[in-house]
Design a protein around this motif. Sequence first.
Motif, PDB file in Angstrom:
ATOM      1  N   GLN A  12       0.844  -1.197   0.000  1.00 54.79           N
ATOM      2  CA  GLN A  12       0.000   0.000   0.000  1.00 54.79           C
ATOM      3  C   GLN A  12       0.877   1.243   0.000  1.00 54.79           C
ATOM      4  OE1 GLN A  12      -3.521   0.174   2.591  1.00 54.79           O
ATOM      5  NE2 GLN A  12      -2.742   2.106   3.390  1.00 54.79           N
ATOM      6  N   ILE A  13       0.541   2.188  -0.874  1.00 51.88           N
ATOM      7  CA  ILE A  13       1.220   3.484  -0.867  1.00 51.88           C
ATOM      8  C   ILE A  13       0.172   4.567  -0.657  1.00 51.88           C
ATOM      9  CG2 ILE A  13       3.172   2.737  -2.281  1.00 51.88           C
ATOM     10  CD1 ILE A  13       1.883   3.940  -4.687  1.00 51.88           C
ATOM     11  N   ASN A  14       0.576   5.635   0.019  1.00 49.30           N
ATOM     12  CA  ASN A  14      -0.370   6.663   0.439  1.00 49.30           C
ATOM     13  C   ASN A  14      -0.102   8.018  -0.190  1.00 49.30           C
ATOM     14  OD1 ASN A  14       0.528   4.952   3.182  1.00 49.30           O
ATOM     15  ND2 ASN A  14      -1.636   4.900   2.695  1.00 49.30           N
ATOM     16  N   GLU A  15       0.986   8.132  -0.933  1.00 49.75           N
ATOM     17  CA  GLU A  15       1.305   9.385  -1.607  1.00 49.75           C
ATOM     18  C   GLU A  15       1.751   9.077  -3.030  1.00 49.75           C
ATOM     19  OE1 GLU A  15       3.996  12.012   0.444  1.00 49.75           O
ATOM     20  OE2 GLU A  15       3.558  11.034   2.360  1.00 49.75           O
ATOM     21  N   LEU A  16       1.280   9.882  -3.979  1.00 46.80           N
ATOM     22  CA  LEU A  16       1.677   9.705  -5.371  1.00 46.80           C
ATOM     23  C   LEU A  16       1.827  11.076  -6.008  1.00 46.80           C
ATOM     24  CD1 LEU A  16       2.144   7.299  -7.360  1.00 46.80           C
ATOM     25  CD2 LEU A  16      -0.116   7.815  -8.287  1.00 46.80           C
ATOM     26  N   TYR A  17       2.959  11.293  -6.675  1.00 44.86           N
ATOM     27  CA  TYR A  17       3.236  12.561  -7.348  1.00 44.86           C
ATOM     28  C   TYR A  17       3.598  12.241  -8.797  1.00 44.86           C
ATOM     29  CZ  TYR A  17       3.551  13.939  -2.468  1.00 44.86           C
ATOM     30  OH  TYR A  17       3.286  14.131  -1.136  1.00 44.86           O
ATOM     31  N   ILE A  18       2.672  12.512  -9.703  1.00 44.56           N
ATOM     32  CA  ILE A  18       2.826  12.105 -11.094  1.00 44.56           C
ATOM     33  C   ILE A  18       3.573  13.175 -11.874  1.00 44.56           C
ATOM     34  CG2 ILE A  18       1.600  11.450 -13.204  1.00 44.56           C
ATOM     35  CD1 ILE A  18      -0.692  10.466 -11.420  1.00 44.56           C
ATOM     36  N   ASP A  19       4.654  12.756 -12.512  1.00 42.47           N
ATOM     37  CA  ASP A  19       5.491  13.662 -13.296  1.00 42.47           C
ATOM     38  C   ASP A  19       5.111  13.622 -14.779  1.00 42.47           C
ATOM     39  OD1 ASP A  19       8.123  13.772 -15.132  1.00 42.47           O
ATOM     40  OD2 ASP A  19       8.370  15.160 -13.453  1.00 42.47           O
ATOM     41  N   THR A  20       4.902  12.431 -15.319  1.00 47.45           N
ATOM     42  CA  THR A  20       4.663  12.262 -16.752  1.00 47.45           C
ATOM     43  C   THR A  20       3.686  11.119 -16.982  1.00 47.45           C
ATOM     44  OG1 THR A  20       6.906  13.029 -17.261  1.00 47.45           O
ATOM     45  CG2 THR A  20       5.760  11.812 -18.993  1.00 47.45           C
ATOM     46  N   VAL A  21       2.822  11.297 -17.970  1.00 46.27           N
ATOM     47  CA  VAL A  21       1.883  10.255 -18.401  1.00 46.27           C
ATOM     48  C   VAL A  21       2.349   9.750 -19.759  1.00 46.27           C
ATOM     49  CG1 VAL A  21      -0.502   9.707 -19.010  1.00 46.27           C
ATOM     50  CG2 VAL A  21      -0.025  11.330 -17.148  1.00 46.27           C
ATOM     51  N   VAL A  22       2.479   8.438 -19.900  1.00 49.04           N
ATOM     52  CA  VAL A  22       2.920   7.838 -21.155  1.00 49.04           C
ATOM     53  C   VAL A  22       1.778   7.001 -21.729  1.00 49.04           C
ATOM     54  CG1 VAL A  22       4.635   6.395 -22.298  1.00 49.04           C
ATOM     55  CG2 VAL A  22       5.277   7.747 -20.286  1.00 49.04           C
ATOM     56  N   ILE A  23       1.367   7.331 -22.950  1.00 48.05           N
ATOM     57  CA  ILE A  23       0.272   6.636 -23.621  1.00 48.05           C
ATOM     58  C   ILE A  23       0.828   5.952 -24.859  1.00 48.05           C
ATOM     59  CG2 ILE A  23      -1.951   6.903 -24.777  1.00 48.05           C
ATOM     60  CD1 ILE A  23      -2.425   9.379 -23.063  1.00 48.05           C
ATOM     61  N   GLU A  80       1.488  10.015 -31.857  1.00 49.82           N
ATOM     62  CA  GLU A  80       2.386   8.892 -32.036  1.00 49.82           C
ATOM     63  C   GLU A  80       2.346   7.996 -30.800  1.00 49.82           C
ATOM     64  OE1 GLU A  80       6.231  10.439 -32.809  1.00 49.82           O
ATOM     65  OE2 GLU A  80       5.709  11.235 -34.795  1.00 49.82           O
ATOM     66  N   ALA A  81       2.747   6.765 -30.980  1.00 50.82           N
ATOM     67  CA  ALA A  81       2.833   5.836 -29.852  1.00 50.82           C
ATOM     68  C   ALA A  81       4.292   5.424 -29.666  1.00 50.82           C
ATOM     69  CB  ALA A  81       1.959   4.612 -30.096  1.00 50.82           C
ATOM     70  N   PRO A  82       4.876   5.639 -28.501  1.00 52.91           N
ATOM     71  CA  PRO A  82       4.237   6.234 -27.323  1.00 52.91           C
ATOM     72  C   PRO A  82       4.250   7.757 -27.368  1.00 52.91           C
ATOM     73  CG  PRO A  82       6.469   5.588 -26.790  1.00 52.91           C
ATOM     74  CD  PRO A  82       6.243   5.149 -28.211  1.00 52.91           C
ATOM     75  N   THR A  83       3.306   8.355 -26.649  1.00 52.09           N
ATOM     76  CA  THR A  83       3.232   9.797 -26.490  1.00 52.09           C
ATOM     77  C   THR A  83       3.446  10.148 -25.028  1.00 52.09           C
ATOM     78  OG1 THR A  83       1.824  10.278 -28.398  1.00 52.09           O
ATOM     79  CG2 THR A  83       1.694  11.793 -26.549  1.00 52.09           C
ATOM     80  N   LEU A  84       4.341  11.082 -24.758  1.00 52.03           N
ATOM     81  CA  LEU A  84       4.614  11.521 -23.393  1.00 52.03           C
ATOM     82  C   LEU A  84       3.889  12.829 -23.120  1.00 52.03           C
ATOM     83  CD1 LEU A  84       6.934   9.459 -23.928  1.00 52.03           C
ATOM     84  CD2 LEU A  84       8.375  10.898 -22.470  1.00 52.03           C
ATOM     85  N   ILE A  85       3.166  12.871 -22.005  1.00 51.12           N
ATOM     86  CA  ILE A  85       2.490  14.088 -21.564  1.00 51.12           C
ATOM     87  C   ILE A  85       3.173  14.533 -20.276  1.00 51.12           C
ATOM     88  CG2 ILE A  85       0.298  15.121 -20.878  1.00 51.12           C
ATOM     89  CD1 ILE A  85      -1.131  12.936 -22.432  1.00 51.12           C
TER      90      ILE A  85
END
Length: 218
Positions: A12-23, A80-85
């Motif tokens: 279990q983790i209680n903190e999440l800090y998202i830097d980049t989304v990869v699709i 394009e795949a992959p795409t970085l956001i």
Amino acid sequence: MDAQEYAPHYIQINELYIDTVVIDDTEFITLWCFTVLDDEYKFVYLGCDFTQFNQILIAAGDKGDEIALHVANVLNQPYEAPTLIPIKEQFNEYLELTTHDLIVYEPVAVEDDLEEYDDEEDLPLDQLLGGRPDKTQQKYFIYQLDKLYPSKVFEPEKLEREELADCFEDDSLELAQLYYDYLNAVENGYTEEQARQVAGLEKDLFFRMAHKAAELWK
């Protein structure tokens, strides 16, 4: 010989800090993010599907709504795949999730021998994010999201028993919180064995101690 069945180990983790989304061109998304592991902030890859990603965005509140619109705009155009956001780069802050608990599979450590890199674009991701270079080998922590639910479904009440010595209060509260994490997991559909694993209470002795601590904090 039959292959041994894989039984994931949940944490279990209680903190999440998202830097980049990869699709990419599958139904899954990869999140480059930071979280707290063993009392340290560490960079991890977190895999999830689109439904789980939408749950994360909803749980993140107004900032999640803003990023959801941005992601939708990206997906509505040829990409394009992959795409970085890059969330941190485009919004000047991480997408934070600190009000929910995430149950994930135990990480798999993938060891890669580092090679020489000619320029900054070829540097490993952790070095681009400010990590120290490792000339021997690098470990990447890879998780798969299993469940997401609001934190503190069960929460211990404030201690009012003055007879407990101050030196035991912090430890007993921490034990009590582990028991409430166990109850939280059971409430959200885990078996008793899985819930004890999530809370770190696999050993019967620790489980009984946590139960007693929870009773003291009522």
